[in-house]
Motif scaffolding. Structure first.
Motif, PDB file in Angstrom:
ATOM      1  N   ASP A   1     -95.246 -12.558  15.025  1.00  0.00           N
ATOM      2  CA  ASP A   1     -94.357 -11.505  14.955  1.00  0.00           C
ATOM      3  C   ASP A   1     -93.294 -11.213  14.031  1.00  0.00           C
ATOM      4  O   ASP A   1     -92.022 -10.526  14.115  1.00  0.00           O
ATOM      5  CB  ASP A   1     -93.906 -10.756  16.328  1.00  0.00           C
ATOM      6  N   GLU A   2     -93.570 -11.829  12.741  1.00  0.00           N
ATOM      7  CA  GLU A   2     -92.782 -11.747  11.797  1.00  0.00           C
ATOM      8  C   GLU A   2     -93.246 -10.951  10.600  1.00  0.00           C
ATOM      9  O   GLU A   2     -94.450 -10.963  10.367  1.00  0.00           O
ATOM     10  CB  GLU A   2     -92.152 -13.157  11.115  1.00  0.00           C
ATOM     11  N   PHE A   3     -92.260 -10.228   9.684  1.00  0.00           N
ATOM     12  CA  PHE A   3     -92.917  -9.571   8.652  1.00  0.00           C
ATOM     13  C   PHE A   3     -93.203 -10.324   7.578  1.00  0.00           C
ATOM     14  O   PHE A   3     -92.341 -11.289   7.250  1.00  0.00           O
ATOM     15  CB  PHE A   3     -91.816  -8.426   8.184  1.00  0.00           C
ATOM     16  N   ALA A   4     -94.174 -10.185   6.951  1.00  0.00           N
ATOM     17  CA  ALA A   4     -94.585 -10.845   5.803  1.00  0.00           C
ATOM     18  C   ALA A   4     -94.864 -10.011   4.514  1.00  0.00           C
ATOM     19  O   ALA A   4     -95.378  -8.922   4.696  1.00  0.00           O
ATOM     20  CB  ALA A   4     -96.041 -11.511   5.804  1.00  0.00           C
ATOM     21  N   LEU A   5     -94.317 -10.395   3.333  1.00  0.00           N
ATOM     22  CA  LEU A   5     -94.314  -9.490   1.930  1.00  0.00           C
ATOM     23  C   LEU A   5     -95.253 -10.078   1.095  1.00  0.00           C
ATOM     24  O   LEU A   5     -95.165 -11.420   1.052  1.00  0.00           O
ATOM     25  CB  LEU A   5     -92.937  -9.536   1.443  1.00  0.00           C
ATOM     26  N   ALA A   6     -96.311  -9.206   0.733  1.00  0.00           N
ATOM     27  CA  ALA A   6     -97.069  -9.932  -0.496  1.00  0.00           C
ATOM     28  C   ALA A   6     -96.879  -8.811  -1.700  1.00  0.00           C
ATOM     29  O   ALA A   6     -97.356  -7.523  -1.269  1.00  0.00           O
ATOM     30  CB  ALA A   6     -98.599  -9.758  -0.002  1.00  0.00           C
ATOM     31  N   ILE A   7     -96.872  -9.484  -2.813  1.00  0.00           N
ATOM     32  CA  ILE A   7     -96.823  -8.685  -4.184  1.00  0.00           C
ATOM     33  C   ILE A   7     -97.877  -9.160  -4.989  1.00  0.00           C
ATOM     34  O   ILE A   7     -98.213 -10.223  -5.354  1.00  0.00           O
ATOM     35  CB  ILE A   7     -95.260  -8.908  -4.796  1.00  0.00           C
ATOM     36  N   GLU A   8     -98.765  -7.701  -5.081  1.00  0.00           N
ATOM     37  CA  GLU A   8     -99.754  -8.429  -6.256  1.00  0.00           C
ATOM     38  C   GLU A   8     -99.241  -8.026  -7.633  1.00  0.00           C
ATOM     39  O   GLU A   8     -98.503  -7.015  -7.681  1.00  0.00           O
ATOM     40  CB  GLU A   8    -101.030  -7.302  -6.080  1.00  0.00           C
TER      41      GLU A   8
END
Length: 160
Positions: free
Chosen positions: A97-104
C-alpha cells in the motif's frame, strides 16, 4: 541546473514529480520540449520571463523530467539546450500500500552516450562543471545535434 551521469540523480521523489507536473508553467514547458530548445526559444514560445523560465527549468530538472545538453558550435560559443527526458510517468500502489513511481525515458543513442562521456571527461579535466549553464551561450539555438552531458541513463525506465 546541474546534470550528472549517476543513475540515482535521475530518480526523483514522488513528491517532486507530483509538485512539478501540478504546475501549469512546468507542464507547458514539457509540452514545448518536443525537441531540444534554448532558453531564448522557450521564453519566446512560452511567454515566460527569463527568470521565471529558469526557475521552472530548475524545478523540471530536479524532478528529473528535463535535462541540459550542449550544442557544440564551430562558428561561435556553444549553446545550452533543454530537452524533455521523460516519455511516461506511472504511479502505482504496491502490495504494501505504498506509492511507487516509474518514469520511462527515451532510449539513449550510443553516439549520444559516447559524446556525453567525453563531454564529462573534458568538463572534469577543465574543472569547469558549471560553465554549461551560461545564459549568454543559449540565444539563437537552432535545435541541431546535441551533446547530452546531463544524463547517461541507459535503462529506459527509472522506478522508486
Amino acid at each position: 541546473m546541474t546534470g550528472g551521469s549517476d543513475e540515482t540523480d535521475r530518480t526523483p521523489s514522488l513528491e517532486a514529480v507530483l509538485t512539478t507536473i501540478e504546475d501549469a508553467d512546468c507542464r507547458a514547458l514539457l509540452a514545448c520540449l518536443h525537441r531540444p530548445k534554448s532558453a531564448a526559444e522557450l521564453c519566446e514560445e512560452s511567454g515566460l520571463p527569463r527568470s521565471t523560465l529558469y526557475r521552472k527549468l530548475e524545478q523540471l530538472s530536479e524532478a528529473a523530467l528535463v535535462t541540459e545538453c550542449t550544442e557544440i558550435r564551430c562558428d561561435g560559443p556553444n549553446a545550452t539546450l533543454y530537452e524533455r527526458d521523460v516519455t511516461a510517468i506511472s504511479i502505482e500502489i504496491d502490495d504494501d500500500d505504498e506509492f511507487a513511481l516509474a518514469i520511462e525515458r527515451p532510449p539513449a543513442d550510443p553516439t549520444d552516450r559516447m559524446a556525453a562521456f567525453w563531454a564529462g571527461m573534458k568538463s572534469s579535466s577543465d574543472g569547469d562543471d558549471d560553465a554549461v549553464g551560461d545564459e549568454a551561450s543559449d540565444d539563437g539555438a537552432d535545435g541541431g545535434p546535441t551533446d547530452d552531458a546531463a544524463s547517461t541513463d541507459t535503462s529506459g525506465v527509472d522506478s522508486q
